[in-house]
Design an enzyme around this catalytic site. Structure first.
Site, short mmCIF file in Angstrom:
data_model
loop_
_atom_site.label_atom_id
_atom_site.label_comp_id
_atom_site.label_asym_id
_atom_site.label_seq_id
_atom_site.Cartn_x
_atom_site.Cartn_y
_atom_site.Cartn_z
N ASN A 1 0.85 -1.20 0.00
CA ASN A 1 0.00 0.00 0.00
C ASN A 1 0.88 1.25 0.00
OD1 ASN A 1 0.58 -0.78 2.70
ND2 ASN A 1 -1.13 0.40 3.51
N ILE A 2 0.39 2.26 -0.70
CA ILE A 2 1.13 3.51 -0.86
C ILE A 2 0.16 4.65 -0.54
CG2 ILE A 2 2.46 4.96 -2.46
CD1 ILE A 2 2.84 2.33 -4.17
N CYS B 1 -4.08 0.60 -2.50
CA CYS B 1 -3.94 -0.64 -1.72
C CYS B 1 -2.86 -1.54 -2.32
CB CYS B 1 -5.25 -1.43 -1.73
SG CYS B 1 -6.58 -0.67 -0.80
N GLU C 1 -2.99 -4.73 -2.97
CA GLU C 1 -3.49 -5.65 -4.00
C GLU C 1 -3.56 -4.96 -5.36
OE1 GLU C 1 -4.72 -4.93 -1.05
OE2 GLU C 1 -5.95 -6.54 -0.23
N CYS D 1 -10.12 -4.98 0.17
CA CYS D 1 -11.25 -4.06 0.24
C CYS D 1 -12.15 -4.23 -1.00
CB CYS D 1 -10.76 -2.61 0.34
SG CYS D 1 -10.19 -1.95 -1.24
N CYS E 1 -10.58 -3.28 -4.42
CA CYS E 1 -9.62 -4.28 -4.91
C CYS E 1 -10.34 -5.53 -5.41
CB CYS E 1 -8.63 -4.65 -3.80
SG CYS E 1 -7.48 -3.30 -3.43
#
Ligand code: THU
Length: 152
Positions: free
Chosen positions: A57-58, A68, A70, A106, A109
């Site tokens: 995650n960034i 996220c 993913e 989430c 994603c």
């Protein structure tokens, strides 16, 4: 007897593959940039060609541009020419917690996965460690999903 033997080897290979994915997701989690939530996530996406593409995650000071783990993995994989995927391992938890969560992707994603994956075949592995994990299908996480077949 022979079939049992073959079956057990196949199971072991799958188990090893799952462990390898989890190891890579844990390594990717080390790269997470999450100064705001301090919730660090790593993902490892197994492509049909055998490659594993990782993501973390960034986050962003403006919050909404955050991405996220993913989706980072999916976007990296698709932008490197891959569109066929078998499984993703996800490892998440607060930066200072001793034990990771069993954290699931989430909704956004899940929808990105729906774009590229067969929901009944694509596996989502959520893991605390190489030996503590759960596996489910995308269809279980996103029942009655809306995907390319609805539109194309
Ligand atoms: N996050 C992920 O990377 N993957 C998920 O599936 C859930 C949430 C990230 C987004 C944000 O940087 C942090 O975790 C807290 O929500």
């Amino acid at each position: 007897m022979k079939e049992d033997f073959v079956q057990s080897i196949q199971n072991r290979l799958e188990e090893e593959e799952i462990r390898r994915l989890i190891r890579q997701a844990l390594a990717a989690r080390e790269k997470a940039y999450a100064p705001y939530s301090r919730y660090l996530v790593g993902a490892a996406l197994l492509c049909r060609d055998g490659e594993i593409v990782t993501g973390c995650n960034i986050e962003n000071a403006a919050y909404t541009p955050s991405n996220c783990a993913e989706r980072t993995a999916f976007f990296r994989a698709v932008s490197s020419g891959r569109r066929d995927f078998r499984a993703i391992a996800v490892t998440g938890g607060k930066a200072d917690s001793v034990r990771l969560d069993l954290s699931y992707p989430c909704g956004v994603c899940r929808q990105v996965m729906e774009e590229f994956c067969d929901p009944d075949r694509f596996l989502v592995i959520t893991a605390r460690s190489e030996t503590d994990y759960l596996v489910c299908t995308l269809a279980e996480l996103l029942p009655h999903g809306f995907g390319p077949s609805n539109v194309l």
